[in-house]
Design a protein around this motif. Structure first.
Motif, PDB file in Angstrom:
ATOM      1  N   GLU A 518       0.838  -1.209   0.000  1.00 36.07           N
ATOM      2  CA  GLU A 518       0.000   0.000   0.000  1.00 36.07           C
ATOM      3  C   GLU A 518       0.870   1.256   0.000  1.00 36.07           C
ATOM      4  N   LEU A 519       1.945   1.274   0.788  1.00 38.54           N
ATOM      5  CA  LEU A 519       2.843   2.427   0.806  1.00 38.54           C
ATOM      6  C   LEU A 519       3.508   2.623  -0.548  1.00 38.54           C
ATOM      7  N   ALA A 520       3.884   1.519  -1.192  1.00 40.40           N
ATOM      8  CA  ALA A 520       4.500   1.621  -2.520  1.00 40.40           C
ATOM      9  C   ALA A 520       3.501   2.166  -3.537  1.00 40.40           C
ATOM     10  N   LEU A 521       2.232   1.732  -3.449  1.00 41.31           N
ATOM     11  CA  LEU A 521       1.205   2.230  -4.362  1.00 41.31           C
ATOM     12  C   LEU A 521       0.963   3.717  -4.157  1.00 41.31           C
ATOM     13  N   SER A 522       0.977   4.171  -2.918  1.00 39.43           N
ATOM     14  CA  SER A 522       0.795   5.589  -2.637  1.00 39.43           C
ATOM     15  C   SER A 522       1.910   6.402  -3.281  1.00 39.43           C
ATOM     16  N   SER A 523       3.154   5.877  -3.207  1.00 42.32           N
ATOM     17  CA  SER A 523       4.277   6.584  -3.820  1.00 42.32           C
ATOM     18  C   SER A 523       4.117   6.657  -5.332  1.00 42.32           C
ATOM     19  N   ILE A 524       3.662   5.559  -5.953  1.00 35.38           N
ATOM     20  CA  ILE A 524       3.489   5.527  -7.403  1.00 35.38           C
ATOM     21  C   ILE A 524       2.391   6.497  -7.830  1.00 35.38           C
ATOM     22  N   ARG A 525       1.273   6.516  -7.113  1.00 37.67           N
ATOM     23  CA  ARG A 525       0.150   7.393  -7.504  1.00 37.67           C
ATOM     24  C   ARG A 525       0.514   8.867  -7.353  1.00 37.67           C
ATOM     25  N   SER A 526       1.406   9.162  -6.402  1.00 38.65           N
ATOM     26  CA  SER A 526       1.809  10.558  -6.253  1.00 38.65           C
ATOM     27  C   SER A 526       2.704  11.014  -7.397  1.00 38.65           C
ATOM     28  N   ARG A 527       3.431  10.049  -8.040  1.00 44.65           N
ATOM     29  CA  ARG A 527       4.303  10.397  -9.145  1.00 44.65           C
ATOM     30  C   ARG A 527       3.572  10.433 -10.481  1.00 44.65           C
ATOM     31  N   TYR A 528       2.633   9.511 -10.673  1.00 50.28           N
ATOM     32  CA  TYR A 528       1.880   9.444 -11.921  1.00 50.28           C
ATOM     33  C   TYR A 528       0.487  10.026 -11.679  1.00 50.28           C
ATOM     34  N   LYS A 529       0.294  11.289 -12.047  1.00 54.15           N
ATOM     35  CA  LYS A 529      -0.981  11.967 -11.791  1.00 54.15           C
ATOM     36  C   LYS A 529      -2.079  11.454 -12.702  1.00 54.15           C
TER      37      LYS A 529
END
Length: 688
Positions: A518-529
């Motif tokens: 979940e933490l990794a997904l949050s990081s990805i979503r913050s980079r790919y708008k």
């Protein structure tokens, strides 16, 4: 004084009726000893004249002539001096003649008594190699051996005349000695000869000669077997230089040559507790059987009850216990062969439970274990198993053969491994060269491009004070974006350097995998708008906790997801799965995408530093090519593995990695007691 004419020639000139025979050195030795035994056994007080050619031959018989001198005072010994042989009268008369004298090529022994007379006069057939300190038993002599008293008397006369010329001071003693045996009395006296000593001596020397010949043949046969085995092993090394191929060839050849029921060869160190057997010779006379637990006594009974060889179990692929094996431990500690000619009576091994279990299970009647050593270090072990005891194995020189071959196998193994290491080093150098090339391209592109953008933006802002606020903001945003790009590149360089240099301080703790995902997904979503592919999380409900450093686990998952997002279109799909292997206590995490895929031959190359599938200067996606290299360093530092799978271009890809897990799930800390795992397929749902 030198007298060049041979005594034999003077005798044959005086007595033309004599016919000479051919003798070998071993025959002359036997006849001479028999003649000396006749003197020692009688009380005749004869004249004894012996010519030994060289002092070294005389020294072998000196003790016998001391005993003969106790029987008679008429003993004369002649030889060419080589050390301390001189004219002397201590025990008997010794006569030293010059090395160039004719006697140097002759062999004489004359015994003249009242009741017994015999003589042996021979001249060596020259033309072969000069005799050395090693006396060749096949040296040939021409002459005669006779009991004819007239010939013996004439021979004694000739030799006495020579002795008087060599040592004139002995003239009176020689005349007195010859006066004891007048010519007429000698001729008319019956010669009382006992043939038994001669027959016994000749038979003994014949048997000794046959034994030496047989021993020589065995030595030649052993040398031939050894050289054949070494040649076969050397040929295997030259053909492949593959350590596994060398060991398999050695096992087959040694097992066949020594007629073992089973031959095992494996690489090991003295600290190893177990090895997996891969190289075995199994005698084809024995049918293979399924594993069956037996005792040594029952095995012996079945072997006696059946005339056919017992079925043997192949050990290929099995784990071979070394730590509890006293035979191996003894050989590894002493670096010397250990041979049990009968495993049921060999102490103290027959008292060891683990050893007896192996003996009974695998029907080992005799057991030979030979260590392969290089520079006083154990590099491997050679084992020979026989179904029946082999009490005569060592006496057949097979142990010496096995030791020699084991030594050669050890050397060949080290050479093959050195070559393999050289090949690995060459591959590493090629990889470093590729890394250097990629590094130059990466730095040339990844650093120069953002620097150029930043420089243009700053120059525009500095030279155009009338620039509109909107354009100023665009320039600032571009410069900040490229500055961030450079920061990430430098950060990846530093991260990889720390991981490879072992400068990371890991903080391991038990944690749920879904939380890291979940933490990794949050990081990805913050980079790919926007334009983010659909990401599905499919994790089992009962998944055990992992034992890892949470921060770095999130980093690894994030990088794998980042790669998947880069190469997967927005209409594609990314899935995250996991499964637990409770046998190995490892959890396998899988990131699957439906993107452009990877060619199968590149699945290992993509983990190299700075590798980029499209090339550094013509790629459509950003990045440094360090992401997968960083992931591999993180995972392997935890004792796990990481690998990729893909059917090819436009076939999607999978990335798998394993990490340690905790079978017994720890109690949930109070601070996270209210947190619940998101439902599968909805990882973005907020937790209460």
């Amino acid at each position: 004084m030198i007298i060049p004419s041979p005594v034999l020639d003077e005798l044959t000139a005086a007595m033309p009726q004599i016919r000479c025979q051919m003798y070998f050195k071993s025959s002359l030795t036997a006849l001479s000893h028999a003649m000396e035994d006749q003197v020692l056994a009688g009380d005749d007080q004869p004249i004894v004249i012996a010519s030994f050619q060289r002092e070294r031959f005389y020294r072998q018989e000196a003790h016998r002539y001391v005993r003969i001198a106790e029987r008679t005072d008429q003993v004369y010994v002649l030889a060419a001096p080589e050390a301390d042989f001189t004219d002397n009268s201590e025990y008997y008369e010794t006569v030293a003649f010059e090395p160039g004298d004719g006697l140097c090529a002759e062999w004489h022994l004359i015994v003249l008594g009242k009741n017994y007379a015999s003589c042996l006069l021979c001249k060596e057939k020259m033309g072969g190699p000069t005799p050395t300190l090693h006396v060749d038993q096949s040296r040939r002599f021409e002459g005669l051996w006779t009991f004819d008293r007239e010939i013996v008397f004439k021979s004694a006369e000739i030799m006495m005349q020579r002795i008087m010329r060599y040592r004139p001071e002995l003239t009176e003693k020689i005349i007195q000695g010859m006066a004891r045996f007048p010519h007429a009395d000698v001729i008319n006296t019956i010669n009382r000869v006992d043939p038994e000593p001669f027959a016994e001596r000749l038979v003994t020397y014949l048997q000794a000669g046959q034994y030496k010949l047989s021993k020589a043949y065995r030595s030649i046969s052993l040398k031939e077997r050894r050289e054949r085995l070494v040649n076969v092993i050397t040929s295997a090394v030259r053909q492949s230089l593959d350590p596994e191929a060398v060991l398999q060839v050695a096992a087959q050849e040694i097992g066949q040559t020594l007629k073992a029921d089973r031959c095992l060869i494996y690489r090991c160190k003295d600290s190893d507790k177990q090895v997996t057997l891969a190289h075995e010779f199994l005698d084809q006379r024995h049918g293979q059987k399924a594993p069956r637990k037996t005792t040594a006594k029952s095995t012996a009974k079945r072997a006696k009850a059946s005339s056919a060889p017992p079925a043997l179990e192949s050990l290929v692929g099995k784990r071979w216990d070394l730590y509890h094996n006293p035979v191996f431990q003894t050989a590894a500690q002493t670096l010397e062969p250990v041979y049990l000619e009968d495993t049921q009576t060999a102490e103290p091994f027959n008292q060891n439970t683990a050893c007896q279990s192996l003996i009974g299970t695998y029907q080992i009647g005799a057991w030979l274990m030979v260590p392969m050593v290089h520079q006083d270090h154990l590099v491997g072990m050679l084992e020979l198993h026989f179904c029946t005891p082999q009490p005569d194995f060592v006496t057949n020189h097979d142990l010496e053969l096995v030791e020699a071959v084991a030594s050669q196998v050890g050397i060949a193994l080290i050479q093959a491994e050195a070559y393999a290491n050289l090949e690995d080093l060459n591959q590493q150098l090629e990889a470093l060269d590729r890394t250097r090339s990629n590094l130059i391209a990466i730095t040339g592109h990844e650093l120069r491009t953002p620097l150029t953008t930043i420089q243009v933006c700053i120059e525009s802002l500095a030279t155009d004070p009338d620039m509109s606020l909107d354009l100023r903001q665009v320039m600032l945003n571009s410069a900040m974006t490229d500055a961030e790009r450079m920061r990430k590149l430098i950060q990846d360089f530093l991260t990889l350097s720390r991981l490879e240099g072992g400068r990371i301080e890991w903080r391991f703790e038990p944690m749920p995998l879904w939380e890291c995902v979940e933490l990794a997904l949050s990081s990805i979503r913050s980079r790919y708008k926007e334009d983010l592919p659909q990401i599905k999380v499919d994790l089992p409900e009962d998944l055990p906790f992992v034992h890892a450093d949470g921060e770095w686990l999130v980093e690894s998952i994030s990088r794998l997801l980042d790669n998947a997002c880069k190469f997967t279109p927005s209409a594609g799909e990314i899935r995250i799965q996991a499964k637990a292997d409770r046998d190995t206590n490892m959890m396998e995490v899988i990131v699957i995408d439906t993107g452009r895929g990877i060619e199968p031959h590149l699945l290992e190359t993509i983990f190299e530093r700075f590798y980029q599938e499209e090339g550094a200067l013509r790629r459509s996606t950003g990045g440094t090519g360090l992401g997968l290299a960083i992931c591999r360093q993180i995972i392997t530092n935890w004792g796990g593995q990481i690998w990729g799978k893909s059917a090819g271009k436009d076939q999607g890809s999978e990335f798998h990695f394993t990490i340690p897990m905790i079978v017994e799930r720890p109690e949930t800390p109070k601070t996270t007691a209210s947190k619940k795992k998101p439902k599968s397929g909805n990882p973005s749902r907020k937790r209460k």
